[in-house]
Enzyme design. Structure first.
Site, PDB file in Angstrom:
ATOM      1  N   GLY A  42     -47.494 -90.564  49.753  1.00  0.00           N
ATOM      2  CA  GLY A  42     -47.812 -89.154  49.975  1.00  0.00           C
ATOM      3  C   GLY A  42     -46.900 -88.534  51.017  1.00  0.00           C
ATOM      4  CG  ASP A 254     -42.596 -92.025  47.285  1.00  0.00           C
ATOM      5  OD1 ASP A 254     -43.373 -91.956  46.310  1.00  0.00           O
ATOM      6  OD2 ASP A 254     -42.613 -92.961  48.108  1.00  0.00           O
ATOM      7  CE  LYS A 287     -28.435 -90.323  54.559  1.00  0.00           C
ATOM      8  NZ  LYS A 287     -28.963 -88.976  54.761  1.00  0.00           N
TER       9      LYS A 287
HETATM   10  O1  RIB Z   1     -43.057 -95.523  47.429  1.00  0.00           O
HETATM   11  C1  RIB Z   1     -42.653 -96.203  48.591  1.00  0.00           C
HETATM   12  C2  RIB Z   1     -43.776 -96.332  49.552  1.00  0.00           C
HETATM   13  O2  RIB Z   1     -44.767 -97.142  48.985  1.00  0.00           O
HETATM   14  C3  RIB Z   1     -43.393 -96.967  50.861  1.00  0.00           C
HETATM   15  O3  RIB Z   1     -43.035 -96.005  51.826  1.00  0.00           O
HETATM   16  C4  RIB Z   1     -44.605 -97.796  51.230  1.00  0.00           C
HETATM   17  O4  RIB Z   1     -45.290 -97.229  52.299  1.00  0.00           O
HETATM   18  C5  RIB Z   1     -45.457 -97.849  49.973  1.00  0.00           C
HETATM   19  O5  RIB Z   1     -46.673 -97.298  50.119  1.00  0.00           O
HETATM   20 NA    NA Z   2     -33.890 -95.098  50.745  1.00  0.00          NA
END
Ligand code: RIB
Ligand code: NA
Length: 308
Positions: A42, A254, A287
């Site tokens: 999130g 993400d 990165k």
């Molecule tokens: O999607 C990556 C994330 O999944 C990481 O930052 C880790 O915290 C996990 O929850």
């Molecule tokens: Na990264």
């Protein structure tokens, strides 16, 4: 004018080790780099959207401890609103143990959600006004499922569009799916949710039809290096990924989801938004780290303007 958006989801501190290979059961491997920093699906998505230029309010839940300060310090440095952060008196801030293979850049993650697994109905109900002022709500499946169901229901009742990133994947009710404007599983998640192996465009069509039959309005399946499959019911196709050399793919999904949200909030259509989101993912994998690897808007624009 960009619209207000809410990201509701997990914050955890990522404890990341880079290693020549991922250890087998019972094996000890000498790692090469250790890094600790902000993470959680999130939070990664909220920061990605914010740095891409969106007007984001981040909702997550922290304990009262040093790990919580990592979230708050990050938000303050980035000038993000901390006013809607929730706190637990009894449960600590979550953390994730991440191992990254420095040759393949593949990872293994164990996440302990702590406070983010304890979001109550009353806490979600306290967000009604915020959700109501938002154009979009973006959430995942990393906080307790009851909190996801309740925030999605709140948004749905208020006519706010819901984007659901189905990570980490787990069974979801038909009732929840019926309230989703845009679902963004990866191939593995799509297969687990639909029972259809997404190994061709025809299979992706079938998986999309399955989601449509549950009431989902738009389907976007991320296909890793092959890009993303989009199906709106009226139009479908594949937007290719940008080809880059990855050093750490953790959090790439993400970056993608945060970028997608930012672009949609700006009024881009789903196809343009997916291309923009692909650029964030391509920049983030170059990165090390998760939240700290999210690019700023200038980097995204320069990357997209360059030849690929
Ligand atoms: O999607 C990556 C994330 O999944 C990481 O930052 C880790 O915290 C996990 O929850
Ligand atoms: Na990264």
């Amino acid at each position: 004018m960009e619209k207000k958006v809410t990201v509701f989801g997990s914050f955890v501190v990522d404890l990341m080790a880079r290693t020549p290979h991922l250890p087998a059961a019972g094996e000890t491997v000498k790692g090469t780099v250790f890094k600790m920093g902000p993470g959680g699906k999130g939070f990664n998505q909220g920061v990605a959207a914010h740095k891409a230029g969106a007007d984001v309010t981040m909702v997550t839940k922290l304990g009262q401890d040093a790990f919580a300060d990592i979230a708050l310090n990050t938000m303050n440095e980035l000038h993000m609103d901390t006013g809607r952060v929730l706190y637990s008196d009894t449960t600590e801030t979550g953390c994730a143990l991440i191992m990254v293979d420095e040759n393949s850049s593949q990872n293994e993650i164990v996440v302990i959600l702590g406070a983010c697994n304890t979001i109550t109905d009353q806490e979600v109900d306290s967000l009604e006004d915020l959700v109501g002022q938002s154009e979009y709500l973006l959430t995942q499946l990393e906080t307790n499922v009851s909190s996801v169901e309740r925030i999605v229901d709140t948004a749905y009742r208020k006519g706010v569009k819901v984007i659901l990133n189905t990570a980490p994947v787990q069974p979801v009710s038909d009732e929840l799916l019926g309230k989703i404007d845009l679902i963004t599983p990866n191939e593995v998640e799509a297969e687990i949710l639909t029972g259809i192996r997404v190994d061709s465009e025809e299979a992706a069509d079938k998986a999309a039809d399955w989601f449509f039959s549950k009431g989902v309005k738009n389907v976007l399946i991320t296909l890793g290096q092959r890009g993303v499959y989009i199906n709106t019911g009226e139009k479908k196709g594949i937007i290719p990924a940008y080809k880059v050399d990855a050093v750490d793919t953790t959090g790439a999904g993400d970056a993608f989801n945060g970028g997608l949200l930012a672009a949609l909030a700006e009024g881009k259509d789903l196809w343009e938004a997916a291309d923009f989101a692909n650029a964030l993912a391509a920049l983030s994998v170059q990165k090390i780290g998760t939240t700290p690897s999210m690019p700023v808007r200038e980097e995204i624009d320069a990357f997209m303007a360059a030849d690929h």
